[in-house]
Design a protein around this motif. Structure first.
Motif, PDB file in Angstrom:
ATOM      1  N   LEU A  13       0.815  -1.203   0.000  1.00 56.27           N
ATOM      2  CA  LEU A  13       0.000   0.000   0.000  1.00 56.27           C
ATOM      3  C   LEU A  13       0.854   1.260   0.000  1.00 56.27           C
ATOM      4  CD1 LEU A  13      -2.968   1.186   0.479  1.00 56.27           C
ATOM      5  CD2 LEU A  13      -2.350   1.207   2.890  1.00 56.27           C
ATOM      6  N   GLN A  16       2.698   1.809  -3.400  1.00 55.76           N
ATOM      7  CA  GLN A  16       1.742   2.076  -4.476  1.00 55.76           C
ATOM      8  C   GLN A  16       1.262   3.524  -4.457  1.00 55.76           C
ATOM      9  OE1 GLN A  16      -1.389  -0.795  -3.966  1.00 55.76           O
ATOM     10  NE2 GLN A  16      -0.180  -2.503  -4.751  1.00 55.76           N
ATOM     11  N   LEU A  17       1.131   4.091  -3.243  1.00 57.36           N
ATOM     12  CA  LEU A  17       0.516   5.409  -3.112  1.00 57.36           C
ATOM     13  C   LEU A  17       1.498   6.532  -2.812  1.00 57.36           C
ATOM     14  CD1 LEU A  17      -2.644   4.316  -1.094  1.00 57.36           C
ATOM     15  CD2 LEU A  17      -2.546   4.942  -3.506  1.00 57.36           C
ATOM     16  N   ASN A 120       2.845  12.360   2.050  1.00 58.84           N
ATOM     17  CA  ASN A 120       2.107  11.653   1.002  1.00 58.84           C
ATOM     18  C   ASN A 120       0.613  11.638   1.325  1.00 58.84           C
ATOM     19  OD1 ASN A 120       4.335  10.161  -0.816  1.00 58.84           O
ATOM     20  ND2 ASN A 120       5.030  10.213   1.323  1.00 58.84           N
ATOM     21  N   ASP A 122      -2.122  11.108  -0.546  1.00 56.63           N
ATOM     22  CA  ASP A 122      -2.933   9.990  -1.049  1.00 56.63           C
ATOM     23  C   ASP A 122      -2.818   8.782  -0.122  1.00 56.63           C
ATOM     24  OD1 ASP A 122      -3.871  11.381  -3.197  1.00 56.63           O
ATOM     25  OD2 ASP A 122      -2.539  10.446  -4.673  1.00 56.63           O
ATOM     26  N   LEU A 123      -1.625   8.522   0.365  1.00 58.69           N
ATOM     27  CA  LEU A 123      -1.416   7.420   1.296  1.00 58.69           C
ATOM     28  C   LEU A 123      -2.170   7.680   2.597  1.00 58.69           C
ATOM     29  CD1 LEU A 123      -0.058   4.817   2.271  1.00 58.69           C
ATOM     30  CD2 LEU A 123       1.949   6.181   2.889  1.00 58.69           C
ATOM     31  N   ASN A 126      -5.942   7.184   1.975  1.00 59.49           N
ATOM     32  CA  ASN A 126      -6.305   5.768   1.810  1.00 59.49           C
ATOM     33  C   ASN A 126      -6.159   5.002   3.114  1.00 59.49           C
ATOM     34  OD1 ASN A 126      -6.834   4.630  -1.161  1.00 59.49           O
ATOM     35  ND2 ASN A 126      -5.576   6.477  -1.291  1.00 59.49           N
TER      36      ASN A 126
END
Length: 227
Positions: A13, A16-17, A120, A122-123, A126
């Motif tokens: 995860l 990816q982010l 980060n 987006d991380l 999510n």
């Protein structure tokens, strides 16, 4: 723990982010290792020191439940564990984590992981949604333990395992799991799950293929979850 350096920097995860520009920092801080089958990676009550991502293999996340063990979830390829220890008031892990098979793991220390979340977005977003989903699942799990029969809980457990791990070439749930772990995941004793498994087999809802379980009547098993 056996050190192991294999990591593709794109399966979990976090990788990816994370921003492309942040990945060299992750590569510099990550620590990869292999855990043997049955090796405990986190012990409930020990100080929080970071989070873990599964590169390959399977980890059970569990905690003490009276004099028994309750398996909360499984973490397989790409999944995070150890995150339940995060928080401004947290100082110890509220769960344990144990490798169900030889498992390759990536460890990120707490300070760097918190810095990663700040950079980060987006991380961070999510992970927040993951927490929300996990909270809903935990609340549903507690309700099931209080209101469902063992038979219904076992049906839920088998359907969840199939959804997470899929099936192998023989149509069986693609994970090797002891009956003891299945009982801990169902929130029941080994003896009760053993008897209930036999009942479900006699109803032609599941069959056994060695240590693996094949769901042959998913509709019938789903019906049990609503009883």
């Amino acid at each position: 723990m056996k050190k192991h350096t294999s990591c593709d920097m794109q399966s979990c995860l976090m990788c990816q982010l994370a921003l492309k520009e942040w990945k060299p920092a992750i590569d510099a801080h990550k620590k990869n290792f292999k855990a043997k089958k049955g090796e405990q990676i986190i012990t409930e009550g020990e100080p929080v020191h970071g989070v873990y991502f599964v590169t390959s293999g399977n980890v059970k996340v569990h905690k003490k439940w009276g004099d028994k063990e309750l398996i909360l979830r499984f973490a397989n390829q790409g999944k995070i564990f150890g995150h339940r220890g995060l928080g401004s008031k947290s100082s110890v892990y509220p769960i344990s984590a144990t490798a169900l098979e030889e498992t390759t793991i990536c460890f990120i220390d707490l300070e760097f992981f918190m810095a990663t979340l700040k950079v980060n977005h987006d991380l961070a977003f999510n992970l927040m949604m993951f927490y929300a989903d996990e909270l809903q699942e935990s609340e549903k799990r507690m309700r099931n333990l209080a209101l469902m029969s063992v038979k219904s809980r076992l049906a839920v457990a088998l359907l969840n395992l199939k959804a997470q791990f899929g099936v192998d070439v023989n149509g069986s749930i693609d994970v090797d799991m002891s009956r003891q772990d299945l009982a801990a995941y169902s929130g029941a004793t080994y003896e009760t799950v053993f008897r209930t498994m036999n009942d479900i087999m006699q109803e032609n809802l599941i069959t056994l293929n060695g240590k693996r379980i094949c769901i042959v009547n998913e509709e019938g098993l789903t019906h049990l979850t609503s009883e």
